[in-house]
Design a protein around this motif. Structure first.
Motif, short mmCIF file in Angstrom:
data_model
loop_
_atom_site.label_atom_id
_atom_site.label_comp_id
_atom_site.label_asym_id
_atom_site.label_seq_id
_atom_site.Cartn_x
_atom_site.Cartn_y
_atom_site.Cartn_z
N LYS A 47 0.80 -1.22 0.00
CA LYS A 47 0.00 0.00 0.00
C LYS A 47 0.84 1.28 0.00
N TYR A 48 1.88 1.31 -0.81
CA TYR A 48 2.62 2.52 -1.18
C TYR A 48 3.46 3.12 -0.06
N LYS A 49 2.86 3.45 1.05
CA LYS A 49 3.55 4.22 2.09
C LYS A 49 4.83 3.55 2.59
N PRO A 50 4.85 2.25 2.89
CA PRO A 50 6.10 1.62 3.34
C PRO A 50 7.24 1.76 2.34
N VAL A 51 6.91 1.73 1.04
CA VAL A 51 7.95 1.87 0.02
C VAL A 51 8.55 3.28 0.08
N LEU A 52 7.70 4.29 0.33
CA LEU A 52 8.21 5.66 0.45
C LEU A 52 9.11 5.81 1.67
N ILE A 53 8.79 5.12 2.75
CA ILE A 53 9.63 5.16 3.95
C ILE A 53 10.99 4.52 3.66
N VAL A 54 10.96 3.34 3.05
CA VAL A 54 12.20 2.64 2.74
C VAL A 54 13.00 3.39 1.68
N ASP A 55 12.32 4.14 0.83
CA ASP A 55 12.99 4.99 -0.16
C ASP A 55 13.94 5.96 0.53
N GLY A 56 13.45 6.63 1.57
CA GLY A 56 14.31 7.54 2.32
C GLY A 56 15.47 6.83 2.98
N TRP A 115 9.27 12.22 7.13
CA TRP A 115 8.04 12.77 6.55
C TRP A 115 7.15 11.67 5.96
N ALA A 116 7.78 10.66 5.38
CA ALA A 116 7.01 9.55 4.83
C ALA A 116 6.20 8.84 5.91
N LEU A 117 6.72 8.85 7.13
CA LEU A 117 6.01 8.20 8.24
C LEU A 117 4.68 8.87 8.55
N ILE A 118 4.58 10.18 8.28
CA ILE A 118 3.34 10.90 8.64
C ILE A 118 2.40 11.07 7.46
N LEU A 119 2.76 10.53 6.30
CA LEU A 119 1.84 10.58 5.16
C LEU A 119 0.58 9.78 5.48
N PRO A 120 -0.59 10.26 5.06
CA PRO A 120 -1.82 9.47 5.24
C PRO A 120 -1.69 8.14 4.52
N PRO A 121 -2.13 7.06 5.14
CA PRO A 121 -1.99 5.74 4.50
C PRO A 121 -3.03 5.52 3.41
N VAL A 122 -2.67 4.73 2.42
CA VAL A 122 -3.64 4.25 1.44
C VAL A 122 -4.45 3.16 2.13
N LYS A 123 -5.77 3.29 2.11
CA LYS A 123 -6.62 2.42 2.92
C LYS A 123 -6.65 0.98 2.44
N GLN A 124 -6.55 0.79 1.13
CA GLN A 124 -6.66 -0.57 0.61
C GLN A 124 -5.81 -0.71 -0.62
N SER A 125 -5.06 -1.82 -0.70
CA SER A 125 -4.29 -2.07 -1.91
C SER A 125 -5.26 -2.39 -3.05
N LEU A 126 -4.76 -2.29 -4.26
CA LEU A 126 -5.64 -2.41 -5.41
C LEU A 126 -5.72 -3.83 -5.98
N TYR A 127 -4.68 -4.62 -5.72
CA TYR A 127 -4.67 -6.00 -6.21
C TYR A 127 -4.72 -7.03 -5.08
N PHE A 128 -4.19 -6.67 -3.93
CA PHE A 128 -4.10 -7.60 -2.82
C PHE A 128 -5.00 -7.13 -1.67
N HIS A 129 -5.24 -8.02 -0.72
CA HIS A 129 -6.02 -7.71 0.48
C HIS A 129 -7.38 -7.11 0.13
N LYS A 130 -8.02 -7.61 -0.91
CA LYS A 130 -9.29 -7.02 -1.32
C LYS A 130 -10.38 -7.34 -0.31
N LYS A 131 -11.30 -6.40 -0.16
CA LYS A 131 -12.47 -6.63 0.68
C LYS A 131 -13.36 -7.67 0.00
N LYS A 132 -14.03 -8.44 0.83
CA LYS A 132 -14.87 -9.51 0.29
C LYS A 132 -16.22 -8.96 -0.14
N LYS A 133 -16.18 -8.11 -1.14
CA LYS A 133 -17.42 -7.61 -1.70
C LYS A 133 -17.13 -7.13 -3.11
N VAL A 134 -18.17 -7.04 -3.89
CA VAL A 134 -18.02 -6.54 -5.25
C VAL A 134 -18.81 -5.27 -5.37
#
Length: 461
Positions: free
Chosen positions: A70-79, A180-199
């Motif tokens: 969900k994006y944010k951890p990659v930005l943290i590790v980027d720094g 700064w990456a630590l305080i970025l708002p998180p992406v609530k849901q990944s787009l391919y993984f960890h999908k909610k069980k609904k359509v």
């Protein structure tokens, strides 16, 4: 504050501080200084090449993992990757330590794909994409401008670049980036993984918002038509669970295929990949060219203004990116001529670098090139983003960057390291210029063809 403005601000700050790396304009000078004592030929062949190969290996992994985490951890590790890169070159490092740091630089660059993916994943309103792309691109360039100004001011104050101080300031910039990456708002849901069980409505099988004329393209894969086999009111949870387990790769493939089925997206991504591949080379080796020219001219008295050139390059690029983000043109209609003219200008100034031996002119050519490239990239990014399904940003942006890194790696292996041909550092810029002139010819041809045919595509608004 509206959500899109808030996210744009957060990303803008991240992009700004991420570029605070004052050693960069003088990196080649540092490598060839008495502190390290590499030759001007060793810098591209034995040091920069490691970073390029690292990018090539890591880019695919990173742009797939980016969505999973969900994006944010990659930005943290980027720094963190940036911190490790600059720590590796402190205090008279050995060549092996520098190469180790270059491997982390490859990760640092590869993780940049998460920045714009995060931006588009957090903002759903596509009418703002051109603005937020321009804002983020301008923030990136303003960060480079500020960093280059600081480097040049210190170089002039001390009479020569204070290399160690610039390296430690770069470490500080990377540390602030990680925090700064630590305080970025998180992406609530990944787009391919960890999908909610609904359509929900996202089950509509389309990848772009380009509207095709159904009478001309009756079998187009991109028509916005719901999947007839899906009953959104009657989907069993166990079927969704099974799809989660076996369908990620298939979904990635389908999204990839459908995204690139849009000819307009394909055309812009083609420009994006080749132009970025050229940019990676120019950005890395322009400082090597400065040092090469001084050695060729046997000029030991010239005071380097690399920082000033980089700061003007990025300042004018930031102004251009921000200005073009506010231009309300139909880019589908005028884009071919815009990219053709811009690519031609970029190619011509790079060719001028091959034959000119006056460093002041080289500085000017680099500034013009940077302004043209950043302006065109801003439009390419925003136009592609408009036409993608929201879950495809990381995938497509990452793949475009991967293609650019492939081009960069091929040039590194075949030209810089001399496995295909052996040329001088100045002659390398002939290849870069030809790349952009080739793009100009392609887009001039596309623009002419467009005058004589109706592609049945309506511009997205």
């Amino acid at each position: 504050m509206e959500n899109w403005k808030k996210i744009s601000l957060f990303v803008g700050v991240f992009a700004f501080v991420r570029e605070f790396r004052p050693i960069e304009p003088f990196y080649a000078a540092y490598m060839t200084s008495p502190y390290i004592n590499c030759t001007v030929e060793q810098v591209p062949k034995e040091l920069y090449a490691v970073g390029s190969y690292s990018m090539f290996v890591l880019i695919i992994i990173i742009f797939l993992v980016t969505d999973y985490v969900k994006y944010k951890p990659v930005l943290i590790v980027d720094g963190i990757g940036g911190i490790l890169h600059y720590i590796a070159i402190t205090n008279r490092p050995s060549k092996l330590r520098i190469q180790f740091g270059q491997a982390f630089y490859g990760f640092f660059f590869s993780a940049e794909v998460a920045l714009f993916g995060y931006l588009y994943a957090m903002i759903e309103e596509k009418q703002f994409y051109q603005k937020i792309t321009g804002h983020a691109r301008a923030a990136t360039l303003c960060g480079k401008f500020f960093s280059s100004c600081v480097a040049q001011i210190l170089a002039m104050a001390f009479g020569s670049p204070p290399f160690n101080a610039l390296v430690y300031m770069s470490i500080f910039g990377m540390s602030f980036t990680a925090v700064w990456a630590l305080i970025l708002p998180p992406v609530k849901q990944s787009l391919y993984f960890h999908k909610k069980k609904k359509v929900n409505d996202s089950s509509v099988t389309h990848s772009t918002v380009t509207i095709y004329n159904p009478s001309k393209y009756t079998d187009s894969q991109l028509s916005i038509v719901p999947n007839a086999n899906v009953d959104k009111n009657n989907v069993k949870v166990e079927n969704v669970t099974e799809e989660e387990e076996i369908g990620v790769i298939k979904t990635l493939y389908n999204d990839f295929k459908q995204s690139y089925s849009d000819p307009y997206v394909r055309k812009l991504c083609f420009w994006w990949a080749i132009a970025m591949g050229g940019y990676l080379q120019v950005y890395a080796y322009i400082n090597v060219l400065y040092t090469y020219i001084l050695e060729e001219n046997n000029d030991t008295e010239f005071q380097l203004f690399n920082g000033a050139a980089e700061s003007l390059n990025t300042l004018l690029g930031a102004i251009s990116a921000y200005t073009i983000s506010r231009v309300d043109w139909n880019w589908y209609s005028v884009g071919d001529i815009f990219f053709a003219f811009g690519s031609l200008c970029a190619g011509v100034v790079l060719l001028c670098c091959v034959y000119n031996r006056n460093l002041w002119f080289i500085y000017a050519f680099y500034i013009i090139y940077g302004m043209m490239y950043q302006t065109m990239l801003t439009i390419a990014e925003s136009e592609v983003a408009k036409r993608l399904n929201e879950k495809c940003y990381g995938l497509i942006f990452g793949f475009n960057t991967f293609l650019a890194v492939c081009i960069n790696t091929i040039i590194i292996y075949g030209v810089i390291q001399g496995h295909f041909i052996k040329i001088t550092i100045a002659q390398q810029f002939l290849i870069y210029g030809v790349l952009y002139i080739f793009l100009a010819l392609v887009f001039f041809g596309s623009g002419i063809l467009k005058l004589f045919r109706d592609e049945g595509i309506v511009e997205y608004k």
